[in-house]
Design a protein around this motif. Structure first.
Motif, PDB file in Angstrom:
ATOM      1  N   GLY A  44      25.806 -29.027 -91.410  1.00 35.04           N
ATOM      2  CA  GLY A  44      27.216 -29.386 -91.492  1.00 35.04           C
ATOM      3  C   GLY A  44      27.688 -29.617 -92.901  1.00 35.04           C
ATOM      4  O   GLY A  44      28.403 -30.569 -93.178  1.00 35.04           O
ATOM      5  N   PHE A  46      29.786 -28.054 -96.035  1.00 37.77           N
ATOM      6  CA  PHE A  46      30.773 -27.033 -96.286  1.00 37.77           C
ATOM      7  C   PHE A  46      31.096 -26.961 -97.758  1.00 37.77           C
ATOM      8  O   PHE A  46      30.957 -27.945 -98.470  1.00 37.77           O
ATOM      9  CB  PHE A  46      32.047 -27.331 -95.501  1.00 37.77           C
ATOM     10  N   PHE A  69      21.202 -33.393-100.697  1.00 41.10           N
ATOM     11  CA  PHE A  69      21.014 -33.767 -99.287  1.00 41.10           C
ATOM     12  C   PHE A  69      20.242 -32.672 -98.544  1.00 41.10           C
ATOM     13  O   PHE A  69      19.372 -32.944 -97.722  1.00 41.10           O
ATOM     14  CB  PHE A  69      22.393 -33.975 -98.671  1.00 41.10           C
ATOM     15  N   ARG A 118      21.519 -35.786 -83.767  1.00 45.53           N
ATOM     16  CA  ARG A 118      21.584 -37.245 -83.849  1.00 45.53           C
ATOM     17  C   ARG A 118      22.130 -37.679 -85.208  1.00 45.53           C
ATOM     18  O   ARG A 118      22.876 -38.652 -85.310  1.00 45.53           O
ATOM     19  CB  ARG A 118      20.185 -37.811 -83.615  1.00 45.53           C
ATOM     20  N   GLU A 119      21.740 -36.939 -86.206  1.00 42.74           N
ATOM     21  CA  GLU A 119      22.151 -37.299 -87.559  1.00 42.74           C
ATOM     22  C   GLU A 119      23.646 -37.058 -87.769  1.00 42.74           C
ATOM     23  O   GLU A 119      24.347 -37.881 -88.350  1.00 42.74           O
ATOM     24  CB  GLU A 119      21.353 -36.456 -88.546  1.00 42.74           C
ATOM     25  N   ARG A 120      24.110 -35.921 -87.256  1.00 42.40           N
ATOM     26  CA  ARG A 120      25.518 -35.591 -87.482  1.00 42.40           C
ATOM     27  C   ARG A 120      26.437 -36.360 -86.558  1.00 42.40           C
ATOM     28  O   ARG A 120      27.594 -36.632 -86.901  1.00 42.40           O
ATOM     29  CB  ARG A 120      25.742 -34.092 -87.300  1.00 42.40           C
ATOM     30  N   PRO A 122      26.200 -39.721 -84.813  1.00 38.27           N
ATOM     31  CA  PRO A 122      25.436 -40.940 -84.550  1.00 38.27           C
ATOM     32  C   PRO A 122      25.735 -41.555 -83.172  1.00 38.27           C
ATOM     33  O   PRO A 122      24.865 -42.132 -82.565  1.00 38.27           O
ATOM     34  CB  PRO A 122      25.875 -41.885 -85.654  1.00 38.27           C
TER      35      PRO A 122
ATOM     36  N   ASN B 140      20.629 -42.328 -90.120  1.00 40.01           N
ATOM     37  CA  ASN B 140      21.625 -41.516 -90.797  1.00 40.01           C
ATOM     38  C   ASN B 140      21.671 -41.883 -92.262  1.00 40.01           C
ATOM     39  O   ASN B 140      22.219 -42.910 -92.640  1.00 40.01           O
ATOM     40  CB  ASN B 140      22.987 -41.744 -90.156  1.00 40.01           C
ATOM     41  N   ARG B 142      23.287 -40.523 -94.595  1.00 38.32           N
ATOM     42  CA  ARG B 142      24.573 -40.316 -95.239  1.00 38.32           C
ATOM     43  C   ARG B 142      25.621 -41.113 -94.517  1.00 38.32           C
ATOM     44  O   ARG B 142      25.838 -40.946 -93.329  1.00 38.32           O
ATOM     45  CB  ARG B 142      24.946 -38.845 -95.176  1.00 38.32           C
ATOM     46  N   TRP B 145      30.376 -38.636 -93.611  1.00 37.92           N
ATOM     47  CA  TRP B 145      30.326 -37.238 -93.222  1.00 37.92           C
ATOM     48  C   TRP B 145      31.707 -36.905 -92.733  1.00 37.92           C
ATOM     49  O   TRP B 145      32.114 -37.303 -91.655  1.00 37.92           O
ATOM     50  CB  TRP B 145      29.306 -37.022 -92.126  1.00 37.92           C
ATOM     51  N   MET B 147      34.997 -34.148 -92.250  1.00 36.83           N
ATOM     52  CA  MET B 147      35.435 -32.761 -92.211  1.00 36.83           C
ATOM     53  C   MET B 147      36.337 -32.518 -93.410  1.00 36.83           C
ATOM     54  O   MET B 147      37.049 -33.400 -93.855  1.00 36.83           O
ATOM     55  CB  MET B 147      36.226 -32.513 -90.931  1.00 36.83           C
TER      56      MET B 147
END
Lengths: 592, 532
Positions: A44, A46, A69, A118-120, A122, B140, B142, B145, B147
């Motif tokens: 994810g 961009f 990252f 899971r990371e993107r 939470p 997590n 980060r 996050w 968009m």
């Protein structure tokens, strides 16, 4: 010295330090472009648009932190491992060592995307919020033809089909569907889950094509991620219903391309607390896995035709879902006592999804259907032909648009306009907010009146702004009443304004007196004051209204005021466009 | 020595008795000295000569210990107090690692238990949402996050795109679609015309000399023409300038000759003072006037401020609105919106069954990704020769192949013989054939689609292959032709930039891998004959 001279060894600052171009990123990550793209999609990440593009306008920029990252992503190592492994296989093949190559291929390293999801996302809500694109993509790939050229395997197409059906089954089971809009592109659905509005687009039941200007490799990478995401979401959703997730389906229905119906029956069965035993089917299907490839192709061809959808949600046992929204209840009871039968030519897949979602019972023409066409209890027959052959008198023959319009209006519309052979009234988009747009199409007004009429026993009829005298519906449904009401309201307004005027005048007079009383010495002053007083003592209602409108703007902070101004400009634009549309309509009518 | 050897040997010095024995004597002297002092030093081993003095060497470890032993005074003071606890400088590592392993184990155990409970492969990813961490996650890394774009993922079409729209909204949408198309047309019309590859006319100027002479003639003629015009105007100007200068000179002369008298000087000074006074007065007047019109000025300033503010607001709004519809510029190419999917008026039937639906949803998705700034917009790269530069590329044409019965355009190799196949690249000046000898051949059986092929003698299938070098200005390489069931030629394409696709819909340069994907049935043959 040039303007941007920086001595050697001095650190970079600003945009030069914060952003790097794509090729720099590739170099620092030591991966090729393909792999980098995959990683970015999966993680994810961009490209960004920096304010100052240090390397020029024709480069793509990434944030340095994004790249670092990526650098720490374990998947990167995994991809490298896979690459080296592929080299081994290639080597074996080049040496004509088929045996070794086959052996190596069976033990290929694989990767999983679970951790990334899971990371993107939470929390579960995050995942739901981002489900729009995912659902649209999965629904699209469920109808694409498998092709060697684009590396789209039959297995994946099938997986997409399964996932999309599972999703639809859940939505229709929980009556979470809110809006449906049939456009040229496809059918838009909107559901509401846990307070999140999820919109997705499903293609029409025609063959989708591969176009040249689309990089399918990229889309497939997206799809890979979305498949995993949707699988986990479905898992969570099904578990919330106390249903085991990878659902085991009735193989007979599955073979008949009625998996949605099968799914709904499965959910019913498990939510009733019955143990599901058709594990035999699953095992048999796994045995025939090797045969499956060719069969799947065949099946897929069948699947290209609209396949079916859950029908029998009717025989649901009373739910134990305690907290049901009012809207959900309304949706659930819309088609409650109606029984539908779908003809061969109507979009079965869509209707089999929509009808049960609003509490209807549905069957279709074909094998495995819950009931046959000659069932006496059928109330509505959905048909899309110029004329029906054999007509039963006990049921109504309507076009499919009637269902969609009913769903959007949340009432059962009169069927006269939608009968077989007639051109139905326009299909309006439920996603357009007519009030905000300022322009209300005729049919929307008719529907509004019907809705009001349906609610009439409970609520008073709301005053309708613009009435069409020609419209019979208006006269039918308390048009007179509304007009009298409106007249009363107008009178009230007038009297109120008059009173206000009076009050203001009195106030002014009081003021004047005070002024004259206090300033006796000056001779010239009262005259001037009087003149001014007279001017201001006859303020019309409009000016007062303006004053009152100005008050809050004066009180507002600068930021808010600006925002307010911006809003006003937008409103003005909108009203202008509405005017334009109206003008056009007039012209159209004049032409006719 | 050399001198001596070169001189004649007939003198006294040449006699044997006179030859010096100095060096021999030196040597003997030295050796006797050495013998007396106990042997030659250079021959002795270094251990005998030197020895390492280790008496003052302290091992490093011992040094550190010694350093640690030293107690600072402050420490010694603190040590006396029994209530002061000693703080260790570093944490022992072993404990933490043990804890970690414990945690991991317990977690895995938990998961395993869950797995057993479910009886399935999948686990609930968001299962522990409610119990331990609601909001922030240690998994997590980060925190942010976000968009990049505010454009929604699935944009719902406006009401006019409905399959059965109202007349007004449909007209609105149609207008938009037409505007989109017309914009393209206007752009093409207003843009500069492409430079033609070939120019009609006689090509009789063969030698360079002739060409040069023609060029010269043109240039001379032009310059003469321009020169003529220029000369005329310049001449006039010059004349004018001369006149002016002569007048000015005369005046100057007159002024210098006239004497300035006292009277004149006085007059001048008086006038100067008067002028000064006048200007002062004027300034005062102006100031007073300005003071009088202060409210007016204030108003003006306020007006200006308001205007500026309005301008700012307008700018802001415009920016926001643009962001809503237009994606950020991420790469070389601009984002191009896909065509609006709207029914034509004659296509509106009101029946779902007869609906002419859109079949390019994949493109719609792709464009949406581009619009949201997730993908970088790109042109159709397969048309470009400037891609996959390390590989050879083959020309494929999309269109109706020769002899095909169906009307559907398909991808195929260019037909006919090599030169005519390449003709659509422009003229043949930037293509040259490496040799006339065929390289390979390929046998293609006439299929059902092409039953009448034998009636034509030259039904070739051309396969053009190019290889390009990155660093050179123009491209060069090989082109190979498969002539139907016969031969395969080589030629090279040099800088093919203009294409005229007359009878074909599209073309593309593909690499070998992509070629195999297009023709899976010929994969074996291509694998054997073509290099990638």
């Amino acid at each position: 010295m040039p303007k941007h001279y920086r001595p050697a060894g001095k650190k970079k600052e600003g945009n030069a330090a914060r952003y790097m171009t794509r090729s720099q990123a590739l170099k620092s990550l030591q991966v090729n472009l393909n792999l980098f793209r995959r990683l970015c999609i999966v993680k994810g990440i961009f490209p960004r648009e920096p304010k100052k593009k240090v390397k020029g306008n024709h480069h793509t920029y990434y944030h340095v932190k994004d790249i670092s990252f990526l650098q720490h992503e374990p998947l990167l190592e995994k991809f490298r491992e896979i690459k080296t492994y592929q080299k081994k296989v290639q080597k074996a093949k080049a040496k004509k060592n088929e045996e070794l190559a086959r052996l190596l291929l069976t033990r290929q390293p694989t990767y999983k995307l679970d951790r990334l999801i899971r990371e993107r996302y939470p929390t579960f809500i995050d995942a739901l919020r981002d489900l729009d694109d995912c659902l649209t993509m999965v629904h699209l790939f469920a109808v694409l033809p498998a092709s060697d050229r684009e590396n789209l395997e039959v297995k994946r197409v099938h997986n997409c089909r399964r996932l999309s059906h599972e999703w639809q089954a859940y939505i229709s089971r929980t009556h979470a569907l809110r809006k449906v809009f049939v456009s040229v592109k496809g059918i838009y659905y909107q559901a509401e889950l846990e307070g999140q509005k999820i919109t997705w687009l499903t293609p029409h039941a025609i063959q989708q094509v591969f176009t040249n200007d689309v990089d399918f490799g990229v889309l497939l990478t997206f799809l890979e991620f979305y498949e995993t995401l949707l699988a986990f979401t479905n898992f969570k959703l099904y578990h919330s219903l106390n249903v085991k997730y990878p659902p085991i389906l009735d193989s007979r229905l599955e073979a008949l391309a009625a998996d949605l119906y099968a799914l709904s029956r499965y959910i019913d069965a498990s939510s009733r607390g019955m143990t599901v035993e058709p594990k035999v089917d699953a095992s048999s299907s796994s045995q025939s896995n090797d045969r499956a490839e060719s069969e799947l192709r065949l099946a897929q061809l069948q699947h290209q035709l609209p396949s079916s959808e859950p029908g029998a949600l009717m025989h649901l046992v009373a739910d134990k879902e305690v907290e049901e929204h009012e809207e959900t209840r309304a949706c659930k009871s819309l088609f409650k006592d109606l029984k539908f039968f779908l003809s061969r030519e109507v979009p079965r897949e869509s209707l089999l999804f929509v009808l049960p979602a609003f509490g209807g019972t549905v069957s279709w023409e074909g094998e495995g259907a819950p009931f046959k066409e000659d069932d006496e209890s059928i109330t509505h027959h959905i048909i899309d032909k110029p004329s029906a052959g054999h007509m039963y008198l006990s049921r109504e023959y309507v076009q499919p648009q009637w269902i969609y319009d009913c769903v959007n209006a949340r009432i059962i519309l009169p069927t006269e306009k939608y009968l077989v052979g007639r051109i139905p009234p326009p299909h309006l988009s439920p996603f357009v907010d007519n009030e905000a747009e300022g322009y209300v199409p005729d049919y929307a007004e008719t529907i509004k009146r019907l809705q009001a009429a349906a609610r009439n026993d409970v609520l008073p009829f709301p005053g309708v702004g613009k009435e069409d005298l020609e419209d019979p519906q208006n006269l039918l449904y308390a048009g007179v009443m509304s007009r009298t009401e409106e007249a009363k309201a107008a009178e009230n307004k007038k009297t109120m304004a008059e009173r206000e005027k009076q009050y203001h005048e009195e106030l002014k007079k009081e003021l004047k007196k005070e002024v004259t009383g206090s300033v006796v010495d000056d001779v010239a002053a009262p005259v001037v004051e009087e003149g001014e007083g007279e001017e201001s003592s006859v303020p019309d209602a409009a000016q007062i209204a303006q004053d009152t409108a100005d008050m809050p703007t004066l009180m507002m902070s600068r930021k808010k005021r600006k925002l307010y101004d911006a809003m006003k400009i937008g409103q003005k634009k909108k009203s202008e466009s509405v005017e334009r549309i109206k003008q056009r309509k007039k012209n159209l009518k004049a032409d006719q | 020595m050399g001198n001596r050897s070169k001189s004649s040997r007939k003198g006294k010095k040449a006699w044997r008795a006179n030859i010096s024995t100095e060096d021999i004597e030196d040597f003997f002297e030295k050796s006797t000295k050495d013998a007396l002092s106990g042997g030659n030093l250079s021959a002795a081993p270094s251990e005998d000569l030197f020895h390492v003095d280790k008496s003052h060497d302290i091992p490093v470890k011992w040094k550190i210990e010694k350093h640690r032993e030293k107690v600072l005074r402050c420490d010694s003071v603190l040590k006396k107090n029994p209530f002061v606890q000693v703080v260790s400088s570093s944490k022992p590592k072993s404990k933490i690692s043990k804890k970690n392993t414990n945690v991991v184990e317990s977690k895995t155990l938990k998961q395993a238990q869950k797995n057993v409970d479910d009886g399935s492969v999948m686990t609930d990813l968001w299962g522990d949402d409610d119990d331990d961490n609601n909001g922030e996650h240690e998994k997590n890394p980060r925190k942010i996050w976000k968009m990049t774009s505010t454009i929604p993922a699935v944009e719902v079409d406006p009401a006019g795109c409905s399959y059965n729209p109202t007349a007004e909204s449909h007209e609105d949408m149609l207008a938009e679609a037409v505007a989109q198309e017309m914009q393209k047309v206007y752009k093409a019309e207003l843009g500069p015309e492409p430079v033609p590859l070939t120019i009609d006319g006689e090509a009789n100027i063969e030698d360079e000399a002739g060409l040069l002479s023609v060029c010269n003639r043109i240039i001379n003629g032009k310059s003469a023409y321009f020169l003529g015009v220029d000369n005329g105007s310049e001449g006039e100007e010059e004349a004018d300038a001369e006149n002016e200068s002569s007048e000015a000179g005369n005046k100057k002369l007159a002024r210098t000759t006239k004497r300035v008298t006292r009277v004149v000087l006085n007059k001048r000074s008086r006038q100067k003072a008067l002028r000064k006074m006048e200007t002062k007065e004027k300034l005062k007047e102006k100031l007073s006037k300005e003071i009088d019109s202060l409210p007016k000025i204030l108003k003006e300033i306020a007006k200006d401020d308001k205007e500026k503010q309005n301008k700012l607001i307008r700018k802001k709004i415009a920016k926001e609105e643009v962001l809503k519809i237009r994606p950020p510029r991420l790469g070389k190419h601009k984002y191009e919106a896909p065509p609006v999917q709207v029914l034509l008026t004659e296509e509106m039937t009101g029946s779902l069954r007869k609906l002419k639906a859109c079949c390019t949803l994949a493109r719609d998705r792709f464009k949406s990704l581009e619009k949201r700034g997730i993908l970088v917009p790109s042109k159709n790269i397969r048309r470009s020769l400037y891609r996959a530069l390390d590989k050879k590329k083959y020309l494929l044409i999309l269109g109706k192949p020769f002899g095909a019965t169906s009307d559907k355009p398909i991808c195929h190799f260019p037909e006919k013989c090599a030169e005519s196949a390449l003709k659509f690249l422009g003229d043949l000046t930037h293509i040259y054939f490496v040799g006339n000898a065929p390289m390979a051949h390929m046998a293609i059986q006439p299929t059902e689609e092409t039953p009448d092929l034998p009636s034509y003698k030259v039904n070739n299938i051309a396969l053009i292959e190019t290889k390009k070098e990155k660093c050179s200005n123009y491209s060069y390489g090989y082109t190979i032709f498969f002539i139907f069931c016969r031969f395969l030629f080589r030629c090279s394409v040099v800088a093919a930039s203009k294409y005229k696709i007359s009878n074909y819909e599209d073309f593309m340069w593909v690499t070998k891998d992509e070629l195999l994907a297009f023709f899976p049935e010929h994969a074996e043959f291509f694998n054997n004959t073509i290099v990638s």
